[in-house]
Motif scaffolding. Sequence first.
Motif, short mmCIF file in Angstrom:
data_model
loop_
_atom_site.label_atom_id
_atom_site.label_comp_id
_atom_site.label_asym_id
_atom_site.label_seq_id
_atom_site.Cartn_x
_atom_site.Cartn_y
_atom_site.Cartn_z
N PRO A 41 0.83 -1.21 0.00
CA PRO A 41 0.00 0.00 0.00
C PRO A 41 0.86 1.26 0.00
CG PRO A 41 0.15 -0.87 2.22
CD PRO A 41 0.98 -1.79 1.35
N GLU A 42 2.16 1.12 0.17
CA GLU A 42 3.11 2.23 0.04
C GLU A 42 4.45 1.63 -0.34
OE1 GLU A 42 3.66 4.14 3.91
OE2 GLU A 42 4.80 2.44 4.65
N THR A 43 5.29 2.44 -1.00
CA THR A 43 6.60 1.91 -1.39
C THR A 43 7.60 1.99 -0.24
OG1 THR A 43 7.42 4.04 -2.19
CG2 THR A 43 6.25 2.68 -3.79
N SER A 78 -6.97 19.96 -1.24
CA SER A 78 -6.78 18.56 -0.89
C SER A 78 -5.30 18.20 -0.98
CB SER A 78 -7.54 17.65 -1.86
OG SER A 78 -8.87 18.06 -1.96
N GLU A 79 -4.95 17.12 -0.29
CA GLU A 79 -3.54 16.72 -0.20
C GLU A 79 -2.97 16.35 -1.56
OE1 GLU A 79 -2.90 13.37 2.38
OE2 GLU A 79 -0.86 13.02 1.61
N LEU A 80 -1.90 17.06 -1.91
CA LEU A 80 -1.14 16.70 -3.10
C LEU A 80 0.03 15.81 -2.67
CD1 LEU A 80 0.04 17.06 -5.99
CD2 LEU A 80 0.80 19.31 -5.31
N GLU A 81 0.78 16.27 -1.69
CA GLU A 81 1.95 15.52 -1.19
C GLU A 81 1.99 15.63 0.32
OE1 GLU A 81 5.60 16.19 -3.25
OE2 GLU A 81 6.85 15.61 -1.55
N PHE A 98 -0.99 0.06 -4.01
CA PHE A 98 -2.37 -0.42 -4.18
C PHE A 98 -3.15 -0.23 -2.88
CE2 PHE A 98 0.62 -2.61 -6.79
CZ PHE A 98 0.02 -2.72 -8.03
N ARG A 99 -4.33 0.34 -2.98
CA ARG A 99 -5.17 0.48 -1.79
C ARG A 99 -6.62 0.22 -2.17
NH1 ARG A 99 -2.52 5.91 1.08
NH2 ARG A 99 -0.39 5.11 0.91
N ASN A 100 -7.26 -0.60 -1.38
CA ASN A 100 -8.67 -0.90 -1.65
C ASN A 100 -9.53 0.20 -1.02
OD1 ASN A 100 -10.91 -2.19 -2.49
ND2 ASN A 100 -10.69 -3.99 -1.18
N ARG A 154 -8.05 9.87 -6.23
CA ARG A 154 -8.04 8.71 -5.32
C ARG A 154 -8.30 7.46 -6.14
NH1 ARG A 154 -7.74 9.14 -0.22
NH2 ARG A 154 -8.81 11.12 -0.03
N MET A 155 -7.23 6.74 -6.42
CA MET A 155 -7.33 5.54 -7.24
C MET A 155 -7.01 4.31 -6.38
SD MET A 155 -5.10 7.31 -10.16
CE MET A 155 -4.94 6.06 -11.41
N ARG A 156 -7.34 3.15 -6.92
CA ARG A 156 -7.00 1.94 -6.16
C ARG A 156 -5.59 1.44 -6.52
NH1 ARG A 156 -12.98 0.45 -6.30
NH2 ARG A 156 -13.55 0.86 -4.14
N MET A 170 5.87 8.20 -5.53
CA MET A 170 7.29 8.59 -5.54
C MET A 170 7.58 8.96 -4.09
SD MET A 170 7.59 10.75 -9.08
CE MET A 170 6.69 12.20 -8.59
N GLU A 171 8.41 8.13 -3.44
CA GLU A 171 8.66 8.35 -2.01
C GLU A 171 10.16 8.40 -1.77
OE1 GLU A 171 5.25 6.91 0.65
OE2 GLU A 171 6.08 5.09 -0.21
N MET A 172 10.53 9.17 -0.76
CA MET A 172 11.94 9.24 -0.38
C MET A 172 12.00 9.19 1.14
SD MET A 172 14.59 11.09 0.83
CE MET A 172 14.12 12.80 0.87
N1 GAP Z 1 4.42 6.36 2.82
C1 GAP Z 1 3.50 7.34 3.30
C2 GAP Z 1 2.24 7.35 2.57
O1 GAP Z 1 1.98 6.49 1.75
P1 GAP Z 1 0.03 8.71 2.26
O2 GAP Z 1 -0.33 10.10 2.73
O3 GAP Z 1 -0.94 7.63 2.55
O4 GAP Z 1 1.45 8.41 2.90
C3 GAP Z 1 1.30 9.55 0.18
O5 GAP Z 1 0.28 8.74 0.72
C4 GAP Z 1 0.87 10.17 -1.12
O6 GAP Z 1 0.44 9.17 -2.03
C5 GAP Z 1 -0.32 11.14 -1.01
O7 GAP Z 1 0.10 12.43 -0.64
C6 GAP Z 1 -0.84 11.12 -2.44
O8 GAP Z 1 -0.06 11.96 -3.26
C7 GAP Z 1 -0.60 9.68 -2.85
N2 GAP Z 1 -1.81 8.84 -2.68
C8 GAP Z 1 -2.23 8.22 -1.55
N3 GAP Z 1 -3.35 7.53 -1.79
C9 GAP Z 1 -3.65 7.72 -3.10
C10 GAP Z 1 -4.68 7.24 -3.96
N4 GAP Z 1 -5.65 6.41 -3.51
N5 GAP Z 1 -4.70 7.63 -5.26
C11 GAP Z 1 -3.73 8.45 -5.73
N6 GAP Z 1 -2.72 8.91 -4.98
C12 GAP Z 1 -2.67 8.55 -3.68
#
Ligand code: GAP
Length: 445
Positions: A147-149, A263-266, A179-181, A191-193, A198-200
């Motif tokens: 669900p996150e890299t 809304s949250e971009l980053e 991937f997130r359900n 908001r996609m599944r 891009m993470e650092m």
């Molecule tokens: N590792 C931390 C993390 O994953 P997060 O706030 O859940 O934190 C980080 O997600 C970023 O990933 C968000 O700021 C957004 O840009 C993107 N993101 C999260 N869920 C998303 C989704 N369902 N669709 C598109 N982008 C998403």
Amino acid sequence: MDKIVSLCRRRGFVFPSSEIYGGIGSTYDYGHYGVLAKNNIRELWFQTMVQERDDMVALDSAIILNPRVWEASGHVGGFTDPLVDCRTCKLRFRADKLDEAQCGRRPSKHPGEYSECDLTEARQFNLMFQTHVGALEGESSLAYLRPETAQGIFVNFKNVLQIARRKPPFGIAQVGKSFRNEITPGNFLFRMREFEQMEMEYFVLPQDAEQWFQYWVEERFRWYLNLGLRESHLRKREHEASERSHYSSATTDLEYLYPIGWSELEGIANRGDYDLTQHTQHSGAKLEFVGEDGERYTPHVIEPAVSIDRILLAFLVDAYDEEIVAERQRTVLRLHPRVAPVKAAILPLIAKNADMVDRARSLYQELRKGQIVEYDDGGAIGRRYRRQDEIGTPFAFTIDDQTLEDDTVTVRDRDSLAQERLPLAGVRNWLGDALERPWQTPKPS
Ligand code: GAP
């Protein structure tokens, strides 16, 4: 948002996924121009975050990890959203976002507002997609799509420390699908599944964490402004303690004013030593830094995290413009030239003139070695300009009668519509320089 969705569809940036079977909720396929724009965003991020720095290394970890990773990280136990079902309309909603959700009835209201609404108690719903590894399905083969890299980075901390011989402060950067359900996906690419993160993860001395956190908030904010996002549409918002993820001691979101509101971009989070400590405890591998003089400590982590999809949506929204030119409406994407999918169009003024076509084709062959460019000889020149405006092509080179006389071409600027003449032989260098120049949107803030 409707205009952006329609343009993306019409011009082949984005298609609903598996559309001929009725699609599948909030999953999208990127077409040619979408792929090109995403490539540009990924490269620009990588250039700033890795290529131009001494303190960063890259990683590409697997999507499916040992499931114990997700137990240690807290995702198995805690990566949940509160879910309610409506027994009447059979729809599902996030319990904490009912005031943003639309009920299934018409006219649409919020869930719970009709007397017929019959909502269940909230229960926790885990957002991770499950799968099975190997031929046998059972508890022992259970695995998750990441669900996150980020976790792929933490579990490789020791490898990077030893093999890349790094010491804090240093970062590990990674780009890849997550991937997130999601219970209530939607709002197009927002908001996609399945999305591309891009993470650092930036590993620092514990006492320096606050200072690096501020540093990365500013760095990332400036990155968007340098790529032309309007400052009036970008802001920083600190999370309240109650909003923060389980691992975070401080989080600041960079928010964009999307058509759905701010809304949250980053997100930039101070994850402290949470992840390295958890993985040390669960795996038995000591994820700490040991200096030459014997000093040892668990580094703290600052994390800027974003998806390419949300960035692309912000750029598209910021770029979309309509104006009347010569009594006709023109739709134009005022994208930063480095983000634009196609950098230049090469257009012979008269498609039936063999000399013009020859010159245009050979210019096209030359330019395409260095940049993504398009050759177009279909239809009136005005229509060809409009087609390029709609996909955000910043420059168009036209080969006309004068070219045949003096080897010059016209270059047209997408934003100002200004035209100037250039020697044909200098076009390649001119384009290279133009793409390096700072750019600001002419759109009012
Ligand atoms: N590792 C931390 C993390 O994953 P997060 O706030 O859940 O934190 C980080 O997600 C970023 O990933 C968000 O700021 C957004 O840009 C993107 N993101 C999260 N869920 C998303 C989704 N369902 N669709 C598109 N982008 C998403």
